[in-house]
Each structure stands twice: as structure tokens, then as C-alpha cells.
Design a protein around this motif. Structure first.
Motif, PDB file in Angstrom:
ATOM      1  N   LEU A 172       0.961  -1.253   0.016  1.00 18.54           N
ATOM      2  CA  LEU A 172      -0.183  -0.035  -0.148  1.00 18.54           C
ATOM      3  C   LEU A 172       0.915   1.130   0.113  1.00 18.54           C
ATOM      4  O   LEU A 172       0.557   2.212  -0.642  1.00 18.54           O
ATOM      5  CB  LEU A 172      -0.838  -0.005   1.113  1.00 18.54           C
ATOM      6  N   THR A 173       2.210   1.346   0.751  1.00 18.07           N
ATOM      7  CA  THR A 173       2.702   2.549   0.795  1.00 18.07           C
ATOM      8  C   THR A 173       3.814   2.669   0.166  1.00 18.07           C
ATOM      9  O   THR A 173       4.353   3.902   0.106  1.00 18.07           O
ATOM     10  CB  THR A 173       3.026   2.625   2.683  1.00 18.07           C
ATOM     11  N   ARG A 174       4.521   1.553  -0.361  1.00 20.49           N
ATOM     12  CA  ARG A 174       5.737   1.987  -1.401  1.00 20.49           C
ATOM     13  C   ARG A 174       5.459   2.351  -2.642  1.00 20.49           C
ATOM     14  O   ARG A 174       4.482   1.511  -3.489  1.00 20.49           O
ATOM     15  CB  ARG A 174       6.415   0.587  -1.246  1.00 20.49           C
ATOM     16  N   GLN A 223       2.848  17.516   3.004  1.00 21.71           N
ATOM     17  CA  GLN A 223       2.598  16.712   4.427  1.00 21.71           C
ATOM     18  C   GLN A 223       3.541  15.836   4.605  1.00 21.71           C
ATOM     19  O   GLN A 223       4.445  15.163   3.837  1.00 21.71           O
ATOM     20  CB  GLN A 223       1.422  15.683   4.052  1.00 21.71           C
ATOM     21  N   GLN A 224       3.921  15.712   5.913  1.00 23.29           N
ATOM     22  CA  GLN A 224       5.175  14.941   6.169  1.00 23.29           C
ATOM     23  C   GLN A 224       4.798  13.416   6.845  1.00 23.29           C
ATOM     24  O   GLN A 224       5.307  13.194   7.956  1.00 23.29           O
ATOM     25  CB  GLN A 224       5.937  15.721   7.441  1.00 23.29           C
ATOM     26  N   CYS A 225       4.486  12.802   5.729  1.00 23.32           N
ATOM     27  CA  CYS A 225       4.105  11.286   6.226  1.00 23.32           C
ATOM     28  C   CYS A 225       3.730  10.647   4.920  1.00 23.32           C
ATOM     29  O   CYS A 225       3.602  11.332   3.686  1.00 23.32           O
ATOM     30  CB  CYS A 225       2.867  11.091   7.122  1.00 23.32           C
ATOM     31  N   ASN A 226       3.600   9.303   4.984  1.00 29.38           N
ATOM     32  CA  ASN A 226       3.251   8.556   3.783  1.00 29.38           C
ATOM     33  C   ASN A 226       1.937   8.841   3.322  1.00 29.38           C
ATOM     34  O   ASN A 226       0.845   9.428   3.915  1.00 29.38           O
ATOM     35  CB  ASN A 226       3.240   7.053   4.145  1.00 29.38           C
ATOM     36  N   TRP A 227       1.661   8.925   1.744  1.00 26.85           N
ATOM     37  CA  TRP A 227       0.531   9.293   0.973  1.00 26.85           C
ATOM     38  C   TRP A 227      -0.782   8.608   1.789  1.00 26.85           C
ATOM     39  O   TRP A 227      -1.724   9.273   1.742  1.00 26.85           O
ATOM     40  CB  TRP A 227       0.780   9.089  -0.110  1.00 26.85           C
ATOM     41  N   ALA A 228      -0.630   7.233   1.987  1.00 24.04           N
ATOM     42  CA  ALA A 228      -1.851   6.561   2.055  1.00 24.04           C
ATOM     43  C   ALA A 228      -2.446   6.958   3.497  1.00 24.04           C
ATOM     44  O   ALA A 228      -3.901   6.963   3.355  1.00 24.04           O
ATOM     45  CB  ALA A 228      -1.357   5.007   1.946  1.00 24.04           C
ATOM     46  N   GLN A 229      -1.882   7.288   4.432  1.00 20.91           N
ATOM     47  CA  GLN A 229      -2.324   7.686   5.745  1.00 20.91           C
ATOM     48  C   GLN A 229      -2.941   9.267   5.630  1.00 20.91           C
ATOM     49  O   GLN A 229      -3.951   9.396   6.332  1.00 20.91           O
ATOM     50  CB  GLN A 229      -1.482   7.302   6.915  1.00 20.91           C
ATOM     51  N   ALA A 230      -2.439   9.870   4.555  1.00 17.91           N
ATOM     52  CA  ALA A 230      -2.978  11.363   4.596  1.00 17.91           C
ATOM     53  C   ALA A 230      -4.211  10.968   3.841  1.00 17.91           C
ATOM     54  O   ALA A 230      -5.334  11.513   4.060  1.00 17.91           O
ATOM     55  CB  ALA A 230      -1.951  12.173   3.787  1.00 17.91           C
TER      56      ALA A 230
END
Ligand code: FES
Ligand SMILES: [Fe+2]
Length: 448
Positions: free
Chosen positions: A10-12, A168-175
Motif C-alpha cells: 500500500l505504502t511503497r 505533508q510529512q508522512c506517507n501518502w496513504a495515511q494522509a
């Protein structure tokens, strides 16, 4: 919760990953058009899904998106001269056009080998288009290049729209999941205390569209019901997500959001006549993303006062510096005011966008989804993950293209809020609110 391998998938988003390949089947915004304000202006360095790139607007107003290193000896073309329909390397003057083709090699003798060498000096480039105030890029295989998605805001006069971007300072999926998780409004964005007429509380609440509209009922319903019931419908572009809260009498207050493949979310607050909002999450790498944020009103131009408010940070738009980095961010603890948190707002952080960023960043640069405890209000997130992971696996294992990419017209949909009798199911609520069971946007006078 997710298995560790699914969380990785999901995240990479690098070029060799499954999700990276899925994302590369879609057009994505990669810059604001204003970042390249005129022909032959300075080039811009950027990174998209782990790939370092260079963008420049040439003399003929075409936007080139190319690999940044010169084919000669690898100098970075960011330092080059943007001149006469090409960017010229600052080191020895080799020149490239907007498609990465080498135009001139002034250090090479013009003998019979020259043309062959010039052909080999081509740099990787990606196609771009400009629409709605954004530069869009397609980074996938040429044979699968779809048309640009037809978002409503891209079809309207620019006077009716406002677009921005924020880091945004995190992975796209959690945003992205944060935008689909509409249950959180009852907590994260709320005032505290009993009296919503308190001036300071209203100031905090005014950062949200529901309260800015002056409709205190919506705020009250959200505050009183932190456990909305979700109904979800799959459609060609993605997922319609309805969250119903108890309202007055026998009515429900519905907040209706939309997810569109691969990483677009439309906000659920808008009542008829109010402004619509959407966000697109574009990975920079796996621990940072850009959020491209758009507001539109199909019925009228936005006022100067609205533009002023959005540009200083309002609702989904953040207050950002000249590099589009939010003023309140990870590094400064979002300028949290603990006294305000005790007496005025749930977070003590100013700004809906900043409140969202704080909690999403706080899940980690890449959230560990193997340790979650999901419940009924997380249904939207569960369905989002299922859809995007299934389509990624279908692409990887069976060579199946994601269906939404080939259906640009399916992106012409709206999201928003309404109140309806509790006997009405989602499709009927949608038809009452939008004239269509999945929120397809009807043409408006402004589009003609
Ligand atoms: S490194 Fe670019 S021209 Fe030599
Ligand atoms: Fe939020």
C-alpha cells in the motif's frame, strides 16, 4: 488491520513497486501552474514517487518534465539556462527540449557520428498537460496512457476555483485515509466546552465550512454523534462513502465523501450553494507527500475574501510558506497551544488542515497498520484499502489495467452534506442531494 506485506504494498510507490506501477497508470498533479509562471522562467526541481525530476516551461509555453542529469557528464540541468525552447546545461552547453531530446552538443564535432550520438543523448521525459491550475504528468507506459480525468473544477472558469498545495510529512496513504475517515470530525476538529456561542470557540470552529456557513446545527450533530453509520457504494471512479449521524426529529445528517483512484478524495461538508473541496495525495517519496487541494463553486466565482481566506489557510487549505510548507508542521509541534486545548478546541492547533496533518503525521512516517484495532466507523478506510490493493494485485499478477484510468468522465462527481429522513438509503439520499445516486455532477450554467 493489514498484514505487513499488504502495508508495504500500500505504502511503497517507487518505480519498481506494485503501488508505484498502479499510480503510474494515472495522470497526477505534480506542480501548480504558478510554479512555472511564464515561458523561459527558472526551472523547478521536484520529486515524484521517489523519482527526482526537473520541470521547465519553454519558450512555446510547453512544460517539460525530464530527468535532471545531463547526458554528457551528469551536471544537474537545474543550473542550466532556459532559452529558446530548450534547457541548456551550464557545464558545457548541451541543450534539451521539453521531451528530453538533445538539440545541440556544442562540444562534439559535427562529423558523421554526431547525429547518432545526439539521438543517444536523449533524457527520460514524461508527458504533461495543464488543467485547472495544475501541471499534470503521466509517468506510466506510453501504450497505457489514459486521457486526463475530468474533475469538475478543471472544467469551470478559473474565477470559480481556488487551488493550492501543501507539504505533508508522512506517507501518502495515511494522509488519504485521513480524508476518507470522516468520523474524526466529531473529535479532531471540534470545540470543547458546552457553549458554542463562546467567541473563541466559534473562531476555532469557523475554520470549518460547516461552522463558517453559520449552521450551528451541523456542528451540534457532529458533536453529539461520534459514531456515524457508514454506507458505501462502489462506482467507476472509486467509492462513494456516506456517513450518517443522528440529527433532529427522525432525520439523519449525512456527510458524503468520494474516493477516486488512485488518491483523490472529495470532502463531505458542502451543502447546496457552498463551496466544494477536494484533495489529491501525490507521493514525493514514501515518507512525504504533496497534497494538491482544490475548491470550486459551480454556481458563482469565488469572492476575493474567500480567496484571501484560503490563501492564509482555511478548511482544507493550509497556511503555507513560499515553498508550500505549512507554517504549523511536524518540526514545531504545529504550534500547539495547550491552554487553548484545555478550554477552547479539541487539539489546541489552529486550522482544520493543520489538525489533520498533526494526527496523520503522528501515526508515523509510514503508519504500522499491523497493529490497528478497526471498528465500524473505519469501514471507509477498509474499503479503500481493499479496492486499491485488489487493483494493484490485479495489475501485477494478471496485467489488468485499473478500470478508472480509462474512464475520465467518471471523475465528474461531487461530494457534500445533507439532511434526510432516517428511512432513506444512501442512493436515495444522494439523488435528493445531487440529482444522481452516485453524485455525478450536472452541467451548470458556468460550464456553458
Ligand atoms: S555535463 Fe552537461 S554539457 Fe557537459
Ligand atoms: Fe479532518
Amino acid at each position: 488491520m493489514l498484514r505487513a506485506e499488504d502495508n508495504e504494498l500500500l505504502t511503497r510507490t517507487g518505480p519498481l513497486t506494485g503501488m508505484g506501477q498502479l499510480f503510474r497508470r494515472f495522470w497526477l498533479p505534480v506542480l501548480l501552474s504558478e510554479e512555472l509562471p511564464q515561458p523561459d522562467c527558472p526551472p523547478v526541481r521536484l520529486q515524484v514517487m521517489g523519482e527526482k525530476l526537473l520541470a521547465f516551461r519553454d519558450t512555446s509555453n510547453r512544460v517539460g518534465l525530464i530527468e535532471p542529469h545531463c547526458a554528457h557528464r551528469g551536471a544537474n540541468l537545474f543550473w542550466g539556462r532556459n532559452e529558446q525552447n530548450g534547457i541548456r546545461c551550464a557545464f558545457h552547453g548541451w541543450k534539451y527540449d521539453f521531451q528530453g531530446r538533445c538539440l545541440e552538443m556544442p562540444t562534439v564535432p559535427k562529423n558523421e557520428a554526431y547525429e547518432k550520438l545526439r539521438g543517444e543523448a536523449r533524457l527520460k521525459s514524461y508527458p504533461t498537460q495543464e488543467a485547472g491550475g495544475y501541471v499534470w504528468a503521466y509517468m506510466g507506459p506510453a501504450e497505457h496512457m489514459p486521457p486526463l480525468p475530468e474533475f469538475e473544477f478543471m472544467k469551470l472558469p478559473r474565477a470559480n476555483t481556488f487551488v493550492s498545495k501543501k507539504l505533508q510529512q508522512c506517507n501518502w496513504a495515511q494522509a488519504c485515509e485521513g480524508a476518507l475517515d470522516t468520523a474524526h470530525f466529531s473529535f479532531l476538529h471540534m470545540s470543547v466546552g458546552e457553549d458554542d456561542d463562546d467567541d473563541r470557540a466559534m473562531k476555532i470552529m469557523n475554520q470549518s465550512e460547516a461552522a463558517a456557513s453559520g449552521d450551528k446545527n451541523r456542528v451540534r450533530w457532529m458533536k453529539n454523534d461520534g459514531m456515524p453509520r457508514f454506507s458505501i457504494t462502489e462506482h467507476e471512479a472509486g467509492l462513494l462513502m456516506g456517513a450518517a449521524r443522528t440529527a433532529d426529529n427522525d432525520d439523519l445528517y449525512w456527510r458524503l465523501s468520494q474516493f477516486m483512484m488512485p488518491s483523490h478524495a472529495l470532502a463531505p461538508s458542502t451543502f447546496p450553494g457552498e463551496n466544494y473541496h477536494g484533495q489529491t495525495f501525490v507521493p514525493i517519496d514514501d515518507e512525504l507527500c504533496w497534497i494538491y487541494t482544490y475548491t470550486w463553486n459551480p454556481e458563482r466565482p469565488l469572492t476575493n475574501m474567500e480567496r484571501e481566506r484560503f490563501s492564509k489557510g482555511h478548511t482544507v487549505h493550509a497556511n503555507v510558506d513560499k515553498n508550500y510548507v505549512p507554517i504549523r508542521n511536524r518540526e514545531n509541534d504545529y504550534l500547539i497551544d495547550r491552554d487553548e486545548q484545555k478550554h477552547v478546541s479539541f487539539t489546541g492547533i489552529t486550522g482544520v488542515s493543520e489538525q489533520d496533518a498533526c494526527v496523520q503525521d503522528s501515526q508515523g512516517f509510514i503508519a504500522d497498520r499491523t497493529r490497528e484495532m478497526l471498528g465500524p466507523t473505519d469501514l471507509g478506510i477498509v474499503r479503500f484499502r481493499r479496492m486499491i490493493l485488489e487493483q494493484t494485485k490485479a495489475l501485477l499478477n494478471k496485467g489488468q489495467e485499473p478500470p478508472a484510468a480509462g474512464k475520465p468522465e467518471s471523475y465528474m462527481i461531487r461530494a457534500g452534506g445533507t439532511v434526510a429522513h432516517s428511512s432513506k438509503p444512501l442512493a436515495e439520499v444522494m439523488t435528493l442531494r445531487f440529482g444522481n445516486p452516485i453524485g455525478r455532477a450536472q452541467p451548470t450554467p458556468a460550464q456553458h
